[in-house]
Design an enzyme around this catalytic site. Structure first.
Site, short mmCIF file in Angstrom:
data_model
loop_
_atom_site.label_atom_id
_atom_site.label_comp_id
_atom_site.label_asym_id
_atom_site.label_seq_id
_atom_site.Cartn_x
_atom_site.Cartn_y
_atom_site.Cartn_z
N SER A 134 0.82 -1.20 0.00
CA SER A 134 0.00 0.00 0.00
C SER A 134 0.86 1.26 0.00
O SER A 134 1.92 1.31 0.64
CB SER A 134 -0.91 0.01 1.23
OG SER A 134 -1.57 1.25 1.37
N TYR A 162 -2.40 5.07 -3.95
CA TYR A 162 -3.39 6.09 -3.65
C TYR A 162 -2.91 7.31 -4.41
O TYR A 162 -1.90 7.91 -4.07
CB TYR A 162 -3.48 6.36 -2.15
CG TYR A 162 -4.22 5.29 -1.39
CD1 TYR A 162 -5.51 4.94 -1.75
CD2 TYR A 162 -3.64 4.63 -0.31
CE1 TYR A 162 -6.21 3.96 -1.06
CE2 TYR A 162 -4.33 3.65 0.39
CZ TYR A 162 -5.61 3.31 0.01
OH TYR A 162 -6.30 2.34 0.69
N THR A 180 -6.04 2.15 -6.62
CA THR A 180 -7.29 2.11 -5.86
C THR A 180 -8.13 3.34 -6.21
O THR A 180 -7.68 4.48 -6.02
CB THR A 180 -7.01 2.05 -4.36
OG1 THR A 180 -6.33 0.82 -4.07
CG2 THR A 180 -8.32 2.09 -3.57
N LYS A 216 -8.49 -1.02 -9.10
CA LYS A 216 -9.14 -1.68 -7.96
C LYS A 216 -10.31 -0.83 -7.46
O LYS A 216 -10.18 0.37 -7.29
CB LYS A 216 -8.13 -1.90 -6.83
CG LYS A 216 -8.69 -2.59 -5.60
CD LYS A 216 -7.56 -2.87 -4.62
CE LYS A 216 -8.07 -3.56 -3.36
NZ LYS A 216 -8.82 -2.64 -2.48
N HIS A 271 -13.72 -2.46 -1.23
CA HIS A 271 -12.80 -2.11 -0.16
C HIS A 271 -13.15 -2.81 1.16
O HIS A 271 -12.97 -2.27 2.25
CB HIS A 271 -12.76 -0.59 0.06
CG HIS A 271 -11.40 -0.05 0.38
ND1 HIS A 271 -10.53 0.39 -0.58
CD2 HIS A 271 -10.75 0.13 1.56
CE1 HIS A 271 -9.42 0.81 -0.02
NE2 HIS A 271 -9.52 0.65 1.28
#
Length: 408
Positions: free
Chosen positions: A145, A169, A195, A277, A301
């Site tokens: 992440s 992100y 994402t 995603k 999520h």
């Protein structure tokens, strides 16, 4: 700032390894019983959360286990799996199974990847480093992440030759975005997972009731805070002025939704596969495929973003059909609600190429760091291997929607 490693091992692409008998973990556990040994914690995947609660403070547990709003989406994910049932076949010569699956051109030992999960140091001090080591030891792909507690370079070093993807992100600052992407590629991350559903945080009562958010405490910010492009915009370093760094981070990584016409920007700055995603609607899946995305992840999520949303498993069949109609090679992956081997089989039977698992390995991390993650993953893989055989199949590719029964 944490010291950067001087060298990073690129993940290797050797010839496909032979199939692994993951079910042997069951025999290993039973044989340990002869010596008076039992597993370090439960092998029941659906009980991991309750068990992990005792290892975490209220804020950390709420952050990992909590959901958006009333928790309706989280519950819907599990209810969808309960409504969908496997229909076993007999006398299929399923004694020996081969779980190997090809995902985005790479052969994986099983159709299971680790989902991106941020701020893992709130669960265990070793955080993403422990997760990377455990995943690499099993040949499973870890997805790191952007909200990691450790830098991309540190996690790559821990992963060694293990396969690894990077989740983005998407920052609102293009220079910072490009810098992070370049670092991830240099560190051997092969696939970019973007994402889409978390451009701003949902209303999360579990976190709000504790006034708990790791990022405003400087946790889960190691990647941007160590990034030269991000640091260039600060008067003082994050080590000298954490509050100023956090205040720069917040508007850069939250609060702004992107649009489809921004995807070419990512393509210009990432030369590997790109996966989107957070796809739940067939039209979005179609647009992703037509935009040349190599993959999508059907995901809500884990119920952490949109309260009252449909279950990801319910969305999966329509999305698979939409992608197939485009005639592209876009691959469909699945996330949200995976707990057991049976869950994995159901998603595969409905058309997913592979699944991503999140909360269960986080609970393993809470119980025992690297060893805890490994125990959870080995348990899931053993369950998957055994359930595949008991359902009458030898490979994941044999599964079809005809192997399922749906309760009204």
């Amino acid at each position: 700032m944490p010291k950067e490693p001087t060298a990073v091992t690129e993940p290797q692409q050797p010839p496909a390894p032979p199939p692994v008998n993951f079910a042997n973990y069951q025999n290993e556990i039973y044989l340990h019983g002869l010596e008076g040994r039992v597993p370090p914690f439960t092998t029941e995947a659906t009980a991991l959360g309750a068990s992990a609660r005792g290892h975490l403070d209220a804020g950390a547990f709420g952050y990992v286990a909590g959901s958006a709003g009333s928790g309706a989406t989280h519950r819907a994910n599990r209810e969808a799996f309960d409504r969908c049932r496997l229909v076993p076949r007999m006398l299929t010569d399923a004694t020996h199974r081969d779980l190997r699956t090809r995902v985005l051109g790479t052969t994986m030992p099983a159709p299971v990847l680790l989902a991106p999960l941020g701020a893992q140091s709130i669960v265990h001090p070793d955080g993403e480093l422990a997760t990377a080591r455990a995943a690499a030891s099993l040949g499973l792909t870890m997805t790191l992440s952007t909200a990691s507690s450790y830098t991309v370079e540190q996690v790559a070093e821990a992963s060694g030759a293990g396969p690894r993807w990077f989740q983005l992100y998407w920052p609102n600052d293009d220079d910072v975005c490009v810098s992070i992407l370049e670092r991830a590629r240099r560190a051997g991350f092969t696939t970019l997972v973007v994402t889409l559903d978390t451009w701003t945080l949902a209303w999360r009562p579990h976190d709000l009731d504790q006034s708990y958010l790791p990022f405003i405490r400087g946790v889960g910010t190691a990647i941007p805070f160590s990034d030269p492009a991000f640091r260039a915009g600060l008067e003082r370093s994050p080590e000298e002025d954490l509050e100023a760094a956090v205040l720069r981070w917040v508007p850069m990584f939250t609060g702004t939704d992107k649009s489809w016409d921004r995807l070419p920007f990512l393509r210009r700055h990432w030369d590997g596969p790109i996966v989107l995603k957070g796809i739940q609607h067939p039209d979005d899946a179609r647009r992703a495929a037509e935009a040349g995305m190599e993959g999508i992840v059907v995901s809500n999520h884990g119920g952490r973003q949109l309260d009252g949303a449909m279950a990801s498993l319910d969305a999966l069949p329509g999305i698979v059909r939409a992608v197939e109609r485009t005639g592209t090679d876009t691959e469909v992956l699945f996330d949200s609600g995976i707990r057991t081997g049976a869950d994995v089989l159901k998603a595969l039977a409905l058309g997913a190429r592979a699944v991503l698992v999140g909360r269960p390995f986080a609970y393993g991390l809470a119980h025992g760091g690297e060893d805890g993650v490994r125990h959870v993953l080995r348990s899931l893989l053993a369950d998957l291997d055994l359930t595949l055989g008991l359902s009458g199949h030898r490979t994941p590719a044999e599964l079809t929607p005809d192997d399922l029964w749906h309760r009204p």
